[in-house]
Scaffold this motif. Structure first.
Motif, PDB file in Angstrom:
ATOM      1  N   MET A   1       0.321  -0.989  -0.251  1.00  0.00           N
ATOM      2  CA  MET A   1      -0.392   0.683   0.124  1.00  0.00           C
ATOM      3  C   MET A   1       0.504   1.399   0.317  1.00  0.00           C
ATOM      4  N   ILE A   2       0.523   2.102  -1.460  1.00  0.00           N
ATOM      5  CA  ILE A   2       1.331   3.366  -1.415  1.00  0.00           C
ATOM      6  C   ILE A   2       0.561   4.321  -0.265  1.00  0.00           C
ATOM      7  N   ARG A   3       1.216   5.327   0.733  1.00  0.00           N
ATOM      8  CA  ARG A   3       0.944   6.085   1.475  1.00  0.00           C
ATOM      9  C   ARG A   3       0.675   7.158   0.658  1.00  0.00           C
ATOM     10  N   ASP A   4      -0.270   8.027   1.090  1.00  0.00           N
ATOM     11  CA  ASP A   4      -1.095   9.569   0.001  1.00  0.00           C
ATOM     12  C   ASP A   4      -0.948  10.116   0.745  1.00  0.00           C
ATOM     13  N   PRO A   5       0.299  10.862   0.884  1.00  0.00           N
ATOM     14  CA  PRO A   5       0.490  12.518   1.860  1.00  0.00           C
ATOM     15  C   PRO A   5      -0.413  13.292   1.859  1.00  0.00           C
ATOM     16  N   ILE A   6      -1.085  13.490   1.109  1.00  0.00           N
ATOM     17  CA  ILE A   6      -1.867  14.466   0.838  1.00  0.00           C
ATOM     18  C   ILE A   6      -3.378  14.277   1.149  1.00  0.00           C
ATOM     19  N   ARG A   7      -3.889  13.226   0.796  1.00  0.00           N
ATOM     20  CA  ARG A   7      -5.242  12.734   1.298  1.00  0.00           C
ATOM     21  C   ARG A   7      -4.942  12.513   2.256  1.00  0.00           C
ATOM     22  N   ASP A   8      -3.485  12.102   3.140  1.00  0.00           N
ATOM     23  CA  ASP A   8      -3.399  11.895   4.467  1.00  0.00           C
ATOM     24  C   ASP A   8      -3.272  13.369   5.197  1.00  0.00           C
ATOM     25  N   GLY A   9      -2.754  14.782   4.911  1.00  0.00           N
ATOM     26  CA  GLY A   9      -2.918  15.634   4.894  1.00  0.00           C
ATOM     27  C   GLY A   9      -3.795  16.504   5.160  1.00  0.00           C
ATOM     28  N   ILE A  10      -4.871  15.935   3.955  1.00  0.00           N
ATOM     29  CA  ILE A  10      -6.733  16.948   4.198  1.00  0.00           C
ATOM     30  C   ILE A  10      -7.037  15.806   5.710  1.00  0.00           C
ATOM     31  N   ALA A  11      -6.533  14.708   5.870  1.00  0.00           N
ATOM     32  CA  ALA A  11      -8.452  13.892   6.716  1.00  0.00           C
ATOM     33  C   ALA A  11      -6.895  14.452   8.392  1.00  0.00           C
ATOM     34  N   GLY A  12      -5.784  15.262   8.009  1.00  0.00           N
ATOM     35  CA  GLY A  12      -5.465  15.658   9.417  1.00  0.00           C
ATOM     36  C   GLY A  12      -5.630  16.753   9.682  1.00  0.00           C
ATOM     37  N   GLY A  13      -6.254  17.395   8.829  1.00  0.00           N
ATOM     38  CA  GLY A  13      -6.854  19.014   9.213  1.00  0.00           C
ATOM     39  C   GLY A  13      -5.657  20.282   8.453  1.00  0.00           C
ATOM     40  N   TRP A  14      -5.223  19.706   7.523  1.00  0.00           N
ATOM     41  CA  TRP A  14      -4.667  20.876   6.910  1.00  0.00           C
ATOM     42  C   TRP A  14      -5.711  21.504   6.131  1.00  0.00           C
ATOM     43  N   LYS A  15      -5.931  23.211   5.939  1.00  0.00           N
ATOM     44  CA  LYS A  15      -6.809  23.809   4.921  1.00  0.00           C
ATOM     45  C   LYS A  15      -6.464  24.080   3.178  1.00  0.00           C
ATOM     46  N   GLY A  38       3.450  26.518  -8.390  1.00  0.00           N
ATOM     47  CA  GLY A  38       4.690  25.084  -9.011  1.00  0.00           C
ATOM     48  C   GLY A  38       6.018  25.888  -8.017  1.00  0.00           C
ATOM     49  N   ALA A  39       6.854  24.803  -9.593  1.00  0.00           N
ATOM     50  CA  ALA A  39       8.212  25.318  -9.411  1.00  0.00           C
ATOM     51  C   ALA A  39       8.513  26.886  -8.074  1.00  0.00           C
ATOM     52  N   GLY A  40       7.756  27.400  -8.401  1.00  0.00           N
ATOM     53  CA  GLY A  40       8.385  28.781  -7.846  1.00  0.00           C
ATOM     54  C   GLY A  40       7.177  29.344  -6.620  1.00  0.00           C
ATOM     55  N   GLY A  41       5.859  28.835  -6.590  1.00  0.00           N
ATOM     56  CA  GLY A  41       4.920  29.631  -5.093  1.00  0.00           C
ATOM     57  C   GLY A  41       5.381  28.391  -4.632  1.00  0.00           C
ATOM     58  N   GLY A  42       6.003  26.679  -4.956  1.00  0.00           N
ATOM     59  CA  GLY A  42       5.900  26.030  -3.850  1.00  0.00           C
ATOM     60  C   GLY A  42       7.131  26.289  -2.905  1.00  0.00           C
ATOM     61  N   VAL A  43       7.995  26.497  -3.781  1.00  0.00           N
ATOM     62  CA  VAL A  43       8.856  26.646  -3.009  1.00  0.00           C
ATOM     63  C   VAL A  43       8.764  28.350  -1.596  1.00  0.00           C
ATOM     64  N   THR A 208       7.405  21.386  -0.375  1.00  0.00           N
ATOM     65  CA  THR A 208       7.104  21.955   0.133  1.00  0.00           C
ATOM     66  C   THR A 208       5.752  22.675   0.414  1.00  0.00           C
ATOM     67  N   ILE A 209       4.859  22.101  -0.582  1.00  0.00           N
ATOM     68  CA  ILE A 209       3.275  22.822  -0.537  1.00  0.00           C
ATOM     69  C   ILE A 209       3.062  22.155   0.780  1.00  0.00           C
ATOM     70  N   PRO A 210       3.252  20.611   0.681  1.00  0.00           N
ATOM     71  CA  PRO A 210       3.087  19.808   2.231  1.00  0.00           C
ATOM     72  C   PRO A 210       3.291  21.011   3.645  1.00  0.00           C
ATOM     73  N   ALA A 211       4.906  20.240   3.481  1.00  0.00           N
ATOM     74  CA  ALA A 211       5.534  21.621   4.827  1.00  0.00           C
ATOM     75  C   ALA A 211       4.359  22.698   4.688  1.00  0.00           C
ATOM     76  N   ALA A 212       4.443  23.881   3.808  1.00  0.00           N
ATOM     77  CA  ALA A 212       3.782  25.352   4.320  1.00  0.00           C
ATOM     78  C   ALA A 212       2.533  24.664   5.071  1.00  0.00           C
ATOM     79  N   LEU A 213       1.660  24.421   4.203  1.00  0.00           N
ATOM     80  CA  LEU A 213       0.199  23.656   5.081  1.00  0.00           C
ATOM     81  C   LEU A 213       0.260  22.750   6.577  1.00  0.00           C
ATOM     82  N   GLU A 214       1.785  22.531   6.654  1.00  0.00           N
ATOM     83  CA  GLU A 214       1.873  21.575   8.137  1.00  0.00           C
ATOM     84  C   GLU A 214       1.406  23.261   8.908  1.00  0.00           C
TER      85      GLU A 214
END
Lengths: 534, 170
Positions: A1-15, A38-43, A208-214
């Motif tokens: 089973m491959i973990r989906d970090p985005i679905r996990d993050g949303i379940a964990g309360g990301w905005k 993208g590359a610029g916005g994420g960083v 970078t986007i998950p890091a910012a959402l965290e």
């Protein structure tokens, strides 16, 4: 089973807000609004949120993640790319591959990660007056982003498609090397272009986007920014509409985002388009000018052995022989790489139709393909294209190939054919409407010399759109200063590939990462929140 | 892609053609597709056997099913494009479905469903090698959309030796 970090993050309360599903108007207020993920916005999102700034990211495309990435072109192209992966220049002669999803093109690119070539940076200093962007300035930022995104030369044996490029160059005495890739525990599947199904690719989507959402950032996806609203010399808010699907009209609910500072990172077509739609001050008409593409020529070969160019890391070998051996202001140089070969890509790249096309497709498993990316923007006869708005406000790139570039195109088709024959090709075919399969290098040399180099005859593609909001000290020739700040609007920056005064001469993602990182650290400090330790 | 405005420039069709077209046919008829109307679908179904000659199944039932799948996938792909690009494709298909424009622009006297592969191949070749950029663009748009519609389909993969994407542990 491959973990989906985005679905996990949303379940964990990301905005994470789906702007296409709003039931009423939405008003948001934040410290920094970042337009594009993208590359610029994420960083930018990661660094500003680490500095303690409140950040909101606005993305036009959907939030898709590894559970959605099924490695099928017909699903991925409409879902993840601009115009179903068939965006075109205004005269329809150049096809542009560009992402349209959270993570932008980094979600669908082929992972090649090069530092900005030294000669490109020197040219920016000498010809465009840049003073803070030389190799020494950027080196720590390259190193930092390489570490952050696990960028390293691909240590695994290249797939046959790439190895043919390597062997051909070796036979001819032309240098080639392993491509640095932004991957971690890569499965070597070959489906980077349809979204990495294993989260090995260190795209903005999984870094970078998950890091910012965290850290509490807000992600507003399926939201198209219609315009920036100014009062005096400041942007007061950006306005956006929900985009339920690419082909339909926006949702009626209005979205208003207020911020102290705004960062445009919508890519080299999207960012100029927002400037133009917003009618911001542009006294010297620089916005959307000098847009570059690395116009890309394509050569196919039928090999005696199976190549299976759909399988394995898509880009792992390159040759800069035809960049390094040519002066920047001389004849157009080109970088040599290979693309992955999947059925839709192959079918739409191969010229012709009917029986001749079917005969080529029947050799799909034996098909080897080399691409040549022309370095544009360094010579007076290569001044790039221009982003224009259609009547409905949507952007379109007007880009004409000049005789200078067509000369490079012909030399590129010759070089690729020579490599393919040196590596043992049974036949080769330049991707050109008038071309037929050619059985020997001698035959190919004559045939390519005679091909008419013309729009809508010679196949030209691009996966790298650059420029259009150039940085520079002179407002008559650039849109933003060397800190990425708009020359005429106080609280507006550009942090994406549109900053470049010329093309890069290499796949641009790492150039964007490093530059966006440096500009974001400066921006955080100027907003009173310097990064810890800086 | 051909646009209405550029057709005016090359003098091959007046704006009146499209006005008349819309008066004659009115809004698109409801169809099973997201963006194609019934006549557009008929046109793509007529183009497919010529564009995909040598690639489609030979037997009549699988062949008919394949053509239907190509039309559906063409529709899907266009539905994923922006409204501006959709409108351009709609203009092109609309013109090609309007008999006087079809005759003037393609040289085909019969309706699409009766034109036959040979005549359609001839028309595509003329557009492919035309000295007008717009015809070459139209040729590339039509053929590439049809080719993508077929080769994106797993039905097409066996014949070309593509095993399909790998299976991942679920």
């Amino acid at each position: 089973m491959i973990r989906d970090p985005i679905r996990d993050g949303i379940a964990g309360g990301w905005k994470a807000i789906d702007a296409a599903a709003l039931e009423r108007d939405l008003d948001l207020e934040t410290d920094v609004a970042i337009i594009g993920s993208g590359a610029g916005g994420g960083v930018t999102a990661e660094i500003l949120s680490a500095a303690g700034l409140r950040v909101a990211i606005v993305e036009e495309g959907p939030l898709a993640s590894s559970s959605d990435f099924r490695m099928r072109e017909r699903e991925a192209y409409p879902q993840l790319y601009q115009e179903s992966a068939a965006r075109q220049t205004r005269d329809r002669s150049i096809k542009i591959l560009q992402g349209r999803c959270v993570g932008g093109s980094t979600t669908v690119n082929w992972t090649s990660s090069f530092r900005t070539p030294r000669r490109t940076l020197a040219h920016w200093r000498d010809a465009h007056g840049l003073r803070q962007t030389d190799e020494a300035d950027l080196a720590p930022w390259f190193a930092r982003m390489e570490e952050r995104l696990s960028i390293a030369p691909w240590p695994v044996t290249p797939n046959e498609n790439n190895d043919i490029l390597r062997r051909g160059c070796e036979k001819l005495g032309w240098a080639s090397a392993a491509i640095p890739r932004n991957v971690k525990a890569c499965w070597n599947l070959g489906y980077c272009g349809t979204g990495c199904p294993t989260n090995a690719k260190q795209s903005m989507l999984v870094t970078t986007i998950p890091a910012a959402l965290e850290r509490g950032a807000t992600l507003l996806y399926r939201a198209r920014v219609t315009r920036l609203v100014t009062a005096g010399d400041r942007v007061v808010r950006c306005e956006a509409l929900g985009m339920p699907a690419p082909g339909v009209s926006p949702a009626p609910q209005r979205i208003r985002l207020q911020a102290k500072h705004f960062v445009l990172a919508a890519g080299a077509i999207g960012s100029p388009a927002i400037l133009l739609r917003s009618a911001l001050p542009d006294p010297y008409l620089t916005a959307g000018r000098r847009t570059f593409l690395h116009p890309t020529l394509i050569s196919g070969a039928v090999m005696p052995q199976r190549v299976d160019a759909h399988a394995g890391a898509p880009q792992s070998v390159y040759s800069d022989h035809f960049l390094d051996s040519l002066a920047l202001d001389g004849p157009a140089g080109f970088k040599l790489e290979v693309p992955p070969v999947h059925p839709i890509l192959a079918a739409t790249i191969l010229p012709g139709f009917g029986a001749e096309h079917a005969a080529l497709m029947a050799k799909f498993a034996h098909l080897q393909v080399v691409i040549a990316l022309l370095r544009d923007g360094f010579h007076p006869d290569s001044h790039g294209g221009r982003v224009l708005l259609r009547g409905d406000g949507s952007p379109q790139l007007d880009y004409a190939m000049t005789d200078y570039l067509w000369d490079g195109a012909r030399r590129a088709l010759l070089a690729m054919a020579e490599i393919q024959f040196a590596a043992g090709a049974a036949s080769i075919m330049p991707m050109h409407e008038d071309a037929k399969p050619l059985g020997s290098w001698k035959e190919a040399k004559t045939a390519i010399a005679a091909l008419a180099m013309r729009a809508l005859r010679t196949r030209v593609a691009s996966a790298h759109v650059m420029g259009g909001c150039a940085m520079g000290p002179d407002p008559r020739k650039s849109v933003v200063d060397e800190s990425g700040r708009h020359h005429h609007v106080a609280n507006l920056s550009v942090h994406d590939g549109s900053l470049f005064p010329t093309s890069i001469g290499a796949n641009p993602q790492l150039s964007i990462y490093a530059l966006a990182a440096r500009l974001s650290a400066q921006l955080a400090a100027s907003l009173g929140k310097p990064l810890p330790g800086e | 892609m051909l646009t209405r405005r550029r057709f005016l420039q090359v003098g091959l069709a007046g704006a009146a053609v499209l006005v008349v077209l819309r008066v004659l046919y009115g809004p698109s008829r409801p169809a099973a597709y997201r963006v194609l109307d019934a006549r557009g679908a008929e046109l793509i179904a007529a183009l497919a056997p010529a564009v995909l000659a040598g690639a489609l199944p030979a037997e009549s039932a699988p062949r008919a099913a394949a053509i239907e799948a190509v039309v559906a996938a063409f529709d899907q792909a266009v539905a994923g494009m922006s409204p501006a690009v959709q409108a351009e494709i709609d203009d092109l298909l609309g013109l090609l479905c309007f008999a006087p424009a079809r005759v003037a622009l393609t040289g085909l006297w019969s309706p699409w469903s009766e034109a036959g592969d040979e005549a359609i191949t001839g028309f595509l070749e003329r557009w492919r090698t035309s000295r007008f950029d717009l015809f070459r663009a139209g040729y590339q748009a039509l053929t590439q959309l049809v080719q993508a519609a077929w080769y994106g389909n797993p039905l097409a993969w066996d014949a070309i030796g593509y095993p399909g994407p790998p299976r991942l542990p679920s």
